[in-house]
Scaffold this motif. Structure first.
Motif, PDB file in Angstrom:
ATOM      1  N   ASP A 707      39.939  37.487  40.068  1.00  0.00           N
ATOM      2  CA  ASP A 707      40.347  38.230  41.267  1.00  0.00           C
ATOM      3  C   ASP A 707      39.153  39.052  41.759  1.00  0.00           C
ATOM      4  O   ASP A 707      39.102  40.269  41.598  1.00  0.00           O
ATOM      5  CB  ASP A 707      41.538  39.131  40.942  1.00  0.00           C
ATOM      6  N   VAL A 708      38.193  38.367  42.371  1.00  0.00           N
ATOM      7  CA  VAL A 708      36.963  39.044  42.800  1.00  0.00           C
ATOM      8  C   VAL A 708      37.262  40.054  43.899  1.00  0.00           C
ATOM      9  O   VAL A 708      36.717  41.166  43.911  1.00  0.00           O
ATOM     10  CB  VAL A 708      35.927  38.001  43.279  1.00  0.00           C
ATOM     11  N   GLU A 709      38.118  39.681  44.832  1.00  0.00           N
ATOM     12  CA  GLU A 709      38.463  40.615  45.909  1.00  0.00           C
ATOM     13  C   GLU A 709      39.138  41.857  45.344  1.00  0.00           C
ATOM     14  O   GLU A 709      38.863  42.982  45.782  1.00  0.00           O
ATOM     15  CB  GLU A 709      39.379  39.921  46.913  1.00  0.00           C
ATOM     16  N   GLY A 710      40.017  41.655  44.343  1.00  0.00           N
ATOM     17  CA  GLY A 710      40.663  42.804  43.702  1.00  0.00           C
ATOM     18  C   GLY A 710      39.666  43.692  42.996  1.00  0.00           C
ATOM     19  O   GLY A 710      39.802  44.926  42.986  1.00  0.00           O
ATOM     20  N   ALA A 711      38.631  43.090  42.401  1.00  0.00           N
ATOM     21  CA  ALA A 711      37.587  43.869  41.731  1.00  0.00           C
ATOM     22  C   ALA A 711      36.827  44.720  42.737  1.00  0.00           C
ATOM     23  O   ALA A 711      36.553  45.906  42.495  1.00  0.00           O
ATOM     24  CB  ALA A 711      36.640  42.941  40.986  1.00  0.00           C
ATOM     25  N   VAL A 712      36.475  44.126  43.885  1.00  0.00           N
ATOM     26  CA  VAL A 712      35.748  44.867  44.917  1.00  0.00           C
ATOM     27  C   VAL A 712      36.585  46.044  45.405  1.00  0.00           C
ATOM     28  O   VAL A 712      36.095  47.177  45.528  1.00  0.00           O
ATOM     29  CB  VAL A 712      35.379  43.935  46.089  1.00  0.00           C
ATOM     30  N   THR A 713      37.867  45.800  45.670  1.00  0.00           N
ATOM     31  CA  THR A 713      38.741  46.880  46.140  1.00  0.00           C
ATOM     32  C   THR A 713      38.840  47.997  45.102  1.00  0.00           C
ATOM     33  O   THR A 713      38.754  49.187  45.435  1.00  0.00           O
ATOM     34  CB  THR A 713      40.146  46.327  46.441  1.00  0.00           C
ATOM     35  N   ALA A 714      39.015  47.616  43.838  1.00  0.00           N
ATOM     36  CA  ALA A 714      39.140  48.613  42.776  1.00  0.00           C
ATOM     37  C   ALA A 714      37.861  49.433  42.631  1.00  0.00           C
ATOM     38  O   ALA A 714      37.905  50.661  42.445  1.00  0.00           O
ATOM     39  CB  ALA A 714      39.487  47.929  41.457  1.00  0.00           C
ATOM     40  N   TYR A 715      36.702  48.776  42.713  1.00  0.00           N
ATOM     41  CA  TYR A 715      35.435  49.508  42.600  1.00  0.00           C
ATOM     42  C   TYR A 715      35.212  50.417  43.818  1.00  0.00           C
ATOM     43  O   TYR A 715      34.655  51.517  43.689  1.00  0.00           O
ATOM     44  CB  TYR A 715      34.273  48.533  42.439  1.00  0.00           C
ATOM     45  N   GLU A 716      35.629  49.978  44.998  1.00  0.00           N
ATOM     46  CA  GLU A 716      35.482  50.822  46.187  1.00  0.00           C
ATOM     47  C   GLU A 716      36.317  52.094  46.050  1.00  0.00           C
ATOM     48  O   GLU A 716      35.854  53.207  46.355  1.00  0.00           O
ATOM     49  CB  GLU A 716      35.908  50.040  47.434  1.00  0.00           C
ATOM     50  N   GLU A 717      37.549  51.939  45.584  1.00  0.00           N
ATOM     51  CA  GLU A 717      38.415  53.112  45.400  1.00  0.00           C
ATOM     52  C   GLU A 717      37.871  54.031  44.307  1.00  0.00           C
ATOM     53  O   GLU A 717      37.888  55.255  44.443  1.00  0.00           O
ATOM     54  CB  GLU A 717      39.831  52.649  45.054  1.00  0.00           C
ATOM     55  N   LEU A 740      29.708  47.653  42.104  1.00  0.00           N
ATOM     56  CA  LEU A 740      30.321  47.304  43.385  1.00  0.00           C
ATOM     57  C   LEU A 740      29.417  46.356  44.173  1.00  0.00           C
ATOM     58  O   LEU A 740      29.890  45.358  44.750  1.00  0.00           O
ATOM     59  CB  LEU A 740      30.603  48.572  44.196  1.00  0.00           C
ATOM     60  N   ALA A 741      28.125  46.656  44.182  1.00  0.00           N
ATOM     61  CA  ALA A 741      27.188  45.786  44.903  1.00  0.00           C
ATOM     62  C   ALA A 741      27.195  44.376  44.308  1.00  0.00           C
ATOM     63  O   ALA A 741      27.180  43.368  45.044  1.00  0.00           O
ATOM     64  CB  ALA A 741      25.783  46.381  44.849  1.00  0.00           C
ATOM     65  N   ALA A 742      27.255  44.301  42.972  1.00  0.00           N
ATOM     66  CA  ALA A 742      27.244  42.989  42.323  1.00  0.00           C
ATOM     67  C   ALA A 742      28.506  42.198  42.644  1.00  0.00           C
ATOM     68  O   ALA A 742      28.453  40.988  42.929  1.00  0.00           O
ATOM     69  CB  ALA A 742      27.099  43.165  40.814  1.00  0.00           C
ATOM     70  N   TRP A 743      29.653  42.852  42.628  1.00  0.00           N
ATOM     71  CA  TRP A 743      30.907  42.146  42.895  1.00  0.00           C
ATOM     72  C   TRP A 743      31.052  41.816  44.376  1.00  0.00           C
ATOM     73  O   TRP A 743      31.671  40.802  44.733  1.00  0.00           O
ATOM     74  CB  TRP A 743      32.098  42.965  42.394  1.00  0.00           C
ATOM     75  N   ARG A 744      30.505  42.653  45.249  1.00  0.00           N
ATOM     76  CA  ARG A 744      30.492  42.290  46.671  1.00  0.00           C
ATOM     77  C   ARG A 744      29.659  41.026  46.896  1.00  0.00           C
ATOM     78  O   ARG A 744      30.031  40.141  47.685  1.00  0.00           O
ATOM     79  CB  ARG A 744      29.927  43.445  47.500  1.00  0.00           C
ATOM     80  N   GLU A 745      28.522  40.940  46.204  1.00  0.00           N
ATOM     81  CA  GLU A 745      27.681  39.738  46.313  1.00  0.00           C
ATOM     82  C   GLU A 745      28.434  38.522  45.788  1.00  0.00           C
ATOM     83  O   GLU A 745      28.380  37.430  46.375  1.00  0.00           O
ATOM     84  CB  GLU A 745      26.389  39.950  45.534  1.00  0.00           C
ATOM     85  N   GLU A 746      29.170  38.735  44.688  1.00  0.00           N
ATOM     86  CA  GLU A 746      29.981  37.642  44.130  1.00  0.00           C
ATOM     87  C   GLU A 746      31.041  37.192  45.125  1.00  0.00           C
ATOM     88  O   GLU A 746      31.294  35.994  45.287  1.00  0.00           O
ATOM     89  CB  GLU A 746      30.649  38.120  42.835  1.00  0.00           C
ATOM     90  N   GLU A 748      30.906  37.467  48.414  1.00  0.00           N
ATOM     91  CA  GLU A 748      30.246  36.749  49.510  1.00  0.00           C
ATOM     92  C   GLU A 748      29.931  35.316  49.106  1.00  0.00           C
ATOM     93  O   GLU A 748      30.119  34.373  49.895  1.00  0.00           O
ATOM     94  CB  GLU A 748      28.966  37.477  49.914  1.00  0.00           C
ATOM     95  N   ASP A 749      29.469  35.137  47.869  1.00  0.00           N
ATOM     96  CA  ASP A 749      29.169  33.782  47.389  1.00  0.00           C
ATOM     97  C   ASP A 749      30.436  32.944  47.345  1.00  0.00           C
ATOM     98  O   ASP A 749      30.428  31.748  47.691  1.00  0.00           O
ATOM     99  CB  ASP A 749      28.534  33.836  46.003  1.00  0.00           C
ATOM    100  N   THR A 750      31.553  33.568  46.946  1.00  0.00           N
ATOM    101  CA  THR A 750      32.829  32.841  46.890  1.00  0.00           C
ATOM    102  C   THR A 750      33.277  32.438  48.282  1.00  0.00           C
ATOM    103  O   THR A 750      33.757  31.315  48.511  1.00  0.00           O
ATOM    104  CB  THR A 750      33.910  33.723  46.228  1.00  0.00           C
ATOM    105  N   ASP A 751      33.113  33.341  49.241  1.00  0.00           N
ATOM    106  CA  ASP A 751      33.506  33.038  50.621  1.00  0.00           C
ATOM    107  C   ASP A 751      32.661  31.907  51.199  1.00  0.00           C
ATOM    108  O   ASP A 751      33.153  31.062  51.962  1.00  0.00           O
ATOM    109  CB  ASP A 751      33.363  34.285  51.500  1.00  0.00           C
ATOM    110  N   ASP A 752      31.361  31.886  50.841  1.00  0.00           N
ATOM    111  CA  ASP A 752      30.472  30.845  51.353  1.00  0.00           C
ATOM    112  C   ASP A 752      30.896  29.468  50.862  1.00  0.00           C
ATOM    113  O   ASP A 752      30.744  28.459  51.566  1.00  0.00           O
ATOM    114  CB  ASP A 752      29.029  31.120  50.935  1.00  0.00           C
TER     115      ASP A 752
END
Length: 753
Positions: A707-717, A740-746, A748-752
């Motif tokens: 759940d990469v998106e969930g990880a990004v949201t959790a790190y942002e909060e 957070l920067a690392a999971w955001r990059e992850e 983006e890679d998933t979206d690509d």
């Protein structure tokens, strides 16, 4: 001869200068006019009686007078009766006067005749009447004297009492509180402007807050400012001078027909409260509450064993009649009267009953539904009570009571906050007394409670103040001053001021060596703390050497089984861990665990804690599955011995969740962290370091579970909360920013893809 209508009996008090329209007036009108709260009888439209209740000085009489004056001038009344009802005799005399004037009755029996005349009668011309019974001191004074319910009549009572008897028979209580902040500002502004005085709004608001927005106090303060010709700033300084009695802030001639200065406005209520069952406990209970937080005192503090022990010597049978001057004697004395009964133990039920009496008399607000803030007292009433006391026994008893109910392990956030707030209030009233003859332990308890709740910087500031206070009151070389300095150094360390912590420990150690000597337990303990802080600051080699030297000295001074020796061994293990000497750390922790199992037993909290640390370092060899099994066994023992909400139990759940993830069960780790976060929020609160730490684990294992998106949201909060709580430069904040920067990059890679 009967009077012609309209007719008024008694004098309505003059309207106070700068009278404020208040929300209570609207509620009162609703009660008396039947607006939603009227008692509707078979005939319809029957008006209920209204009862204005509240602390002395909140303006009940002025609200009643405003209502009566408006109804009279508006042509709504045929007969208006105003009775100052301070006693049963005054009530009877007032009704007798009404019967004489309105009915032309003989004085004998005139009161009964008037009350009978108020009863509605179909064959007679209806009379629109209002009876005001002002300042009723005791509901029993109205026994048999309540005006009847009538479709044409209204009854209005003002009282400081809250007895159930006042609200029976369809009567409605209207609670009158202090002014709102805006009402208080408007009052002061208008009162001063009437004499061409204009002061800054900020100063006026501050003065209103100093006076607790109490209308009586604001009125007398405005009069003082005008007559004395001093500024609001100077008056606030006068008010803040705790060496000056509150009575000195009021004029000899009071404004608006007032008869009592603020400092004496509650004397009669306290006297009456002390005469009620349980006899002689209300006044001493109020004295105790006078040193605590006006905004909320836990009931358990005032019913604790130290509180009840403090109340016991004051139990007494009051004499039947007393002068108003008894107020001063009542508040100053340790025995409230001269006619005493044998001292008996005060039970918890007695203490609660005393609180209920004070509540009934309007001197406190007692709400058992909010147990951690069950008792509230107006700050000026507290000041008036303290002004008449020898504060030493009361401050000491209050401190003992706080300490008695303070749990060793804090699992109730609201209780811990309330206890800290009450300690702060007590310190503000009597900090010097809490250093006689030594520093009371509640002071350090409050500071450590702050720190262990996650507020390391606040704890550091608390102990900085405590060091200064202990130095001033006890001297720089007193053991309690040394203890405060040790606590200050520790919380400097926890607040990430490692350089400052090392320097503070070094200075403390030098003074302890000079005053206490090298083998004193406090000197040895400071050596251990200094070594730990040096290791945290980066000098891991020097720290390990210092721990080894200290362990040798503890063995020499205390022997192998002394707690201080075990602490030295624990510190040595920690030092080796700081140096990343995993094998050395495992060996030291293993040795310590063996000693604790032998001396303390397997279920001692220290043994269980060491087991957890030992397992952590032993698991560094990569046996994640084995670590999960070992931690599950430890958790089972902690749940059995410590319970589910103990911090050590929660910490083990945190470590176990991590090892589950490293053992390959990422989804299970994320689920475990979800459950843990819910419990930590309940027990520790959202800003506690352990709660923030587990949220990091939740975010990471969400991502590793897919759940990469969930990880990004959790790190942002989490980052937003860490920035607020820890600041941008804290290592944990910086770590989260990188994750957070690392999971955001992850992401983006998933979206690509």
């Amino acid at each position: 001869m009967p009077a012609r209508w309209p007719h008024q009996v008694g004098r309505i008090p003059l309207r106070a200068g700068s009278f404020q329209e208040r929300a209570e007036a609207v509620r009162l009108a609703g009660v008396l006019e039947g607006g939603g709260t009227a008692v509707v009888g078979p005939a319809g439209g029957v008006r209920a009686g209204g009862v204005l209740t509240g602390l002395g000085g909140v303006g009940k009489t002025q609200l009643a007078a405003d209502y009566a004056r408006s109804a009279w001038s508006g042509g709504e009344l045929d007969v208006l009766v105003w009775i100052t009802a301070a006693s049963a005799e005054a009530v009877a005399a007032g009704f007798a006067q009404a019967g004489t004037e309105v009915l032309g009755a003989e004085r004998e029996g005139a009161a009964e005749a008037f009350l009978a005349w108020l009863e509605p009668k179909a064959e007679e011309r209806p009379c629109r009447w209002l009876v005001v019974l002002d300042d009723v001191g005791d509901p029993d004074d109205l026994r048999g004297g309540w005006p009847p319910q009538s479709p044409h009549g209204r009854t209005l009572v003002t009282t400081r009492r809250r007895d159930a008897a006042l609200s029976g028979g369809g009567r409605r209580l209207v609670e009158v509180g202090v002014f709102t902040a805006d009402e208080a500002l408007a009052y002061l502004t208008e009162a001063l402007a009437a004499r061409d005085r204009h002061e800054p709004e900020g100063e006026l608001r501050a003065l209103a807050a100093d006076l607790g927005h109490l209308p009586l106090a604001l009125s007398q303060a405005a009069a003082y400012l005008i007559d004395a010709g001093i500024s609001v700033t100077d008056y606030r300084a006068l008010l803040a001078d705790r060496t000056r009695p509150l009575a000195d802030t009021a004029l000899a001639v009071l404004p608006d027909d007032q008869t009592h200065a603020v400092s004496a406005a509650w004397a009669l209520s306290i006297e009456r409260a002390d005469a009620l069952h349980p006899v002689g406990l209300a006044a001493p209970m109020l004295r105790l509450a006078a040193f605590l937080d006006a905004n909320g005192i836990p009931e358990t503090v005032l019913t604790s064993t130290p509180a009840r022990a403090h109340l016991a010597p004051t139990r007494a049978l009051p004499a039947p009649k007393r002068s108003r001057r008894w107020w001063a004697r009542l508040m100053r004395s340790t025995a409230a009267t001269t006619a005493t009964e044998p001292v008996s133990a005060v039970t918890e039920a007695d203490a609660v009953a005393a609180l209920r009496v004070l509540h009934r008399l309007g001197l406190i607000t007692h709400d058992p539904e909010t147990p951690h803030q069950a008792v509230r007292v107006h700050q000026l009433l507290q000041r008036a009570v303290r002004d008449t006391l020898d504060p030493i026994p009361h401050a000491s008893a209050a401190a003992d009571a706080l300490l008695a109910v303070w749990p060793d392990i804090e699992t109730d956030i609201a209780l811990a906050q309330a206890l800290r707030a009450n300690t702060t209030a007590l310190s503000g009233h009597a900090l010097d007394l809490l250093h006689r003859p030594v520093a009371h332990p509640v002071l350090s308890k409050a500071g450590n409670s702050l720190g262990f709740s996650g507020q390391a910087a606040a704890a550091r500031d608390h102990f900085q103040h405590l060091v200064e206070s202990a130095t001033n009151h006890l001297g720089p070389d007193h053991p309690d001053t040394f203890d405060a300095r040790s606590d200050l150094a520790y919380w400097q360390w926890q607040a990430r001021d490692l350089v400052g912590a090392v320097a503070a420990y070094e200075e403390l150690l030098a003074d302890q060596l000079r005053v206490l000597g090298p083998d004193h337990p406090d000197t040895l303990n400071t050596r251990g703390s200094l070594a730990l802080s040096r290791g945290a600051a980066g000098d891991v080699v020097g720290a390990v050497a210092a721990h080894e030297e200290l362990l040798a000295d503890q063995l020499r001074v205390h022997g192998p089984d002394h707690p201080y020796t075990r602490i030295a061994l624990l510190n040595l293990a920690t030092g080796r861990a700081q140096a990343r000497d995993v094998a050395g750390a495992v060996a030291a922790y293993g040795e310590l665990l063996a000693d604790q199992l032998r001396v303390l037993g397997p279920d001692h909290p220290d043994t269980l804690n060491t087991r957890g640390i030992f397992l952590f370092w032993r698991a560094q060899d990569g046996d994640a599955a084995g670590a999960v099994t070992a931690y599950e066994e430890l958790l089972a023992d902690q749940l059995r011995v410590l319970g589910p909400d103990h911090p050590d139990t929660l910490d083990t759940r945190n470590v176990l969740a991590f090892w589950r993830g490293w053992a390959g069960d990422a989804a299970g780790a994320a689920a475990a962290f979800e459950e843990l976060r819910a419990d930590q929020l309940r027990v520790l609160g959202p800003d506690h370091p352990d709660t923030l730490d587990s949220r990091d684990g939740l975010a990471m294992w969400r991502g590793r579970a897919g759940d990469v998106e969930g990880a990004v949201t959790a790190y942002e909060e989490l980052l937003a909360d860490q920035l607020r709580v820890l600041g941008p430069d804290h290592p944990d904040t910086l770590y989260t920013r990188n994750e957070l920067a690392a999971w955001r990059e992850e992401l983006e890679d998933t979206d690509d893809e």
